[in-house]
Design an enzyme around this catalytic site. Structure first.
Site, PDB file in Angstrom:
ATOM      1  CE1 TYR A 179      35.768  51.583  -7.349  1.00 48.90           C
ATOM      2  CE2 TYR A 179      35.090  53.234  -5.737  1.00 48.90           C
ATOM      3  CZ  TYR A 179      35.926  52.204  -6.114  1.00 48.90           C
ATOM      4  OH  TYR A 179      36.917  51.780  -5.262  1.00 48.90           O
TER       5      TYR A 179
ATOM      6  CG  HIS B  92      41.656  52.454  -8.090  1.00 50.84           C
ATOM      7  ND1 HIS B  92      40.388  52.659  -8.572  1.00 50.84           N
ATOM      8  CD2 HIS B  92      41.511  51.529  -7.122  1.00 50.84           C
ATOM      9  CE1 HIS B  92      39.531  51.885  -7.920  1.00 50.84           C
ATOM     10  NE2 HIS B  92      40.190  51.189  -7.036  1.00 50.84           N
TER      11      HIS B  92
ATOM     12  CB  SER C  66      37.052  44.187   0.512  1.00 49.59           C
ATOM     13  OG  SER C  66      36.602  44.642  -0.738  1.00 49.59           O
ATOM     14  N   PRO C  67      36.796  45.252   4.108  1.00 53.57           N
ATOM     15  CG  PRO C  67      36.026  46.787   5.686  1.00 53.57           C
ATOM     16  CD  PRO C  67      36.294  46.636   4.220  1.00 53.57           C
ATOM     17  CG  LEU C  68      32.384  43.885   6.587  1.00 53.21           C
ATOM     18  CD1 LEU C  68      30.990  44.482   6.482  1.00 53.21           C
ATOM     19  CD2 LEU C  68      32.569  43.182   7.921  1.00 53.21           C
ATOM     20  N   GLY C  69      35.336  41.214   3.649  1.00 51.95           N
ATOM     21  CA  GLY C  69      35.523  40.160   2.646  1.00 51.95           C
ATOM     22  C   GLY C  69      34.472  40.206   1.552  1.00 51.95           C
ATOM     23  NE  ARG C  70      36.246  42.066  -3.747  1.00 55.05           N
ATOM     24  CZ  ARG C  70      37.511  41.690  -3.578  1.00 55.05           C
ATOM     25  NH1 ARG C  70      37.771  40.556  -2.945  1.00 55.05           N
ATOM     26  NH2 ARG C  70      38.497  42.402  -4.033  1.00 55.05           N
ATOM     27  N   GLY C  71      31.511  41.070   1.792  1.00 52.32           N
ATOM     28  CA  GLY C  71      30.241  40.592   2.322  1.00 52.32           C
ATOM     29  C   GLY C  71      30.256  39.152   2.785  1.00 52.32           C
ATOM     30  CG  PHE C  72      32.280  34.784   1.909  1.00 52.33           C
ATOM     31  CD1 PHE C  72      31.481  34.237   0.919  1.00 52.33           C
ATOM     32  CD2 PHE C  72      32.906  33.922   2.797  1.00 52.33           C
ATOM     33  CE1 PHE C  72      31.320  32.861   0.805  1.00 52.33           C
ATOM     34  CE2 PHE C  72      32.750  32.547   2.692  1.00 52.33           C
ATOM     35  CZ  PHE C  72      31.949  32.012   1.691  1.00 52.33           C
TER      36      PHE C  72
END
Length: 342
Positions: free
Chosen positions: A66, A134, A213-219
């Site tokens: 990162y 990773h 990404s539990p929020l679908g990368r914000g989507f």
């Protein structure tokens, strides 16, 4: 479970793997503070770290890739100030160079040993609490890569081992070399391929599941409809198949039931998406999602999701969402667990 925290929503604590330390039931993904989601206000990001700890978030997640090490360096002052209060997770295996598009995968023993020394230096610590592989290079046997990671535990440089994006069979194989504390893979209302084998294996072995990404990368928050039109030029989601063009339009329509459930709870779509992930913790499985954010307000919103309990009819309404998603998770799925499922 126990409770922890001093301000705002107080989240529960769970074991990080069988016999592991207690951590907040929701962690914080720190990737976006240094790369991938456009420019960052560092002062605001540092305030978010403090807000997370006050809320009971104690698992802080980074990786050497990162920002090519910058994220670990960014976290170092916070880690130094709160070393005994937090559980620090970082990762190795994704190799970067001066070509911004290059991503190599390295699991060989020499690379593992070199990578951990560099992460220890950047983070300013003597020991890493949770050290993940990773991504998996199937050409390197687990006996070599996990064996090298086990050496780090024996030497006191790492406390516990984790894997990311592996199948259930791979998790069992690695666990036979050395106990694995956590499996981190993408898991959300938009991404459920881990349920084919990895989730069951984690539950069977007592391995904590850490959804990224539990929020679908914000989507799933509904904050953007088409990444190529709504997000800044430096945002990597502009190149993700699910979030651009016709795929984005089709997937945006899938948010309707999420919003319907959110209205019933007086909650946001993001909170419902996170509540859904938390309710995957069944059959003995520990689930610790790590939504990423750079804003304290979003941190509070995410933490409040741990208090939402979805009903069986609501879960049934949300059940078909993932099966209707159009497009892959990444432009290149080669090094994901989905690509290696039998």
């Amino acid at each position: 479970m126990t409770e922890h925290g001093t301000h705002g929503t107080v989240i529960e604590q769970v074991e990080l793997g069988k016999g592991g330390p207690l951590v907040g039931i929701q962690g914080l993904g720190c990737m976006g503070m240094s790369e991938f989601y456009g420019d960052t206000d560092e002062a605001e990001a540092r305030a978010t770290l403090d807000a997370a700890l006050a809320t009971g978030v104690t698992l802080f997640d980074t990786a050497d890739t990162y920002g090519r090490g910058r994220n670990e360096e960014f976290l170092a002052p916070f880690v130094a100030a709160h070393r005994d209060e937090i559980t620090l997770a970082t990762k190795f295996a994704i190799e970067r160079n001066d070509d911004p598009h290059y991503r190599g995968i390295r699991n060989d023993r020499g690379y593992v040993r070199r990578a951990v020394e560099e992460s220890l230096r950047r983070l300013g610590v003597d020991v890493i609490d949770l050290y993940y592989m990773h991504r998996r290079d199937p050409a390197v046997p687990f006996a070599e890569s996990v064996g090298a990671m086990a050496e780090l535990v024996q030497e006191g440089k790492v406390r516990r081992l984790g894997l990311s994006e592996v199948t259930g069979a791979e998790l069992r194989e690695a666990h036979a070399v050395h106990p694995i504390a956590a499996l981190q893979s993408e898991w959300s209302l938009f991404s459920r391929d881990v349920e084919r084998s990895a989730v069951g294996a984690a539950a069977e072995l007592g391995v904590a599941f850490v959804p990224y990404s539990p929020l679908g990368r914000g989507f799933l928050t509904g904050s953007f409809a088409d990444a190529s039109a709504d997000l800044s030029a430096g945002d990597f989601r502009r190149h993700q198949p699910r979030f651009t063009g016709d795929n984005a339009k089709a997937n945006a329509a899938l948010l309707a039931p999420v919003r319907e459930v959110a209205r019933a709870h007086g909650a946001t779509a993001a909170q419902i998406a996170l509540a859904w992930v938390h309710q995957r913790a069944v059959h003995g499985l520990t689930v610790i999602p790590i939504p990423g954010t750079r804003k304290a307000s979003r941190l509070a919103e995410n933490a409040a999701a741990t208090r939402i309990v979805l009903t069986e009819p609501e879960l049934a309404l949300l059940e078909p969402v993932a099966s209707r998603v159009v497009g892959d998770r990444y432009p290149d799925m080669t090094f994901t667990s989905a690509a290696r499922e039998a």
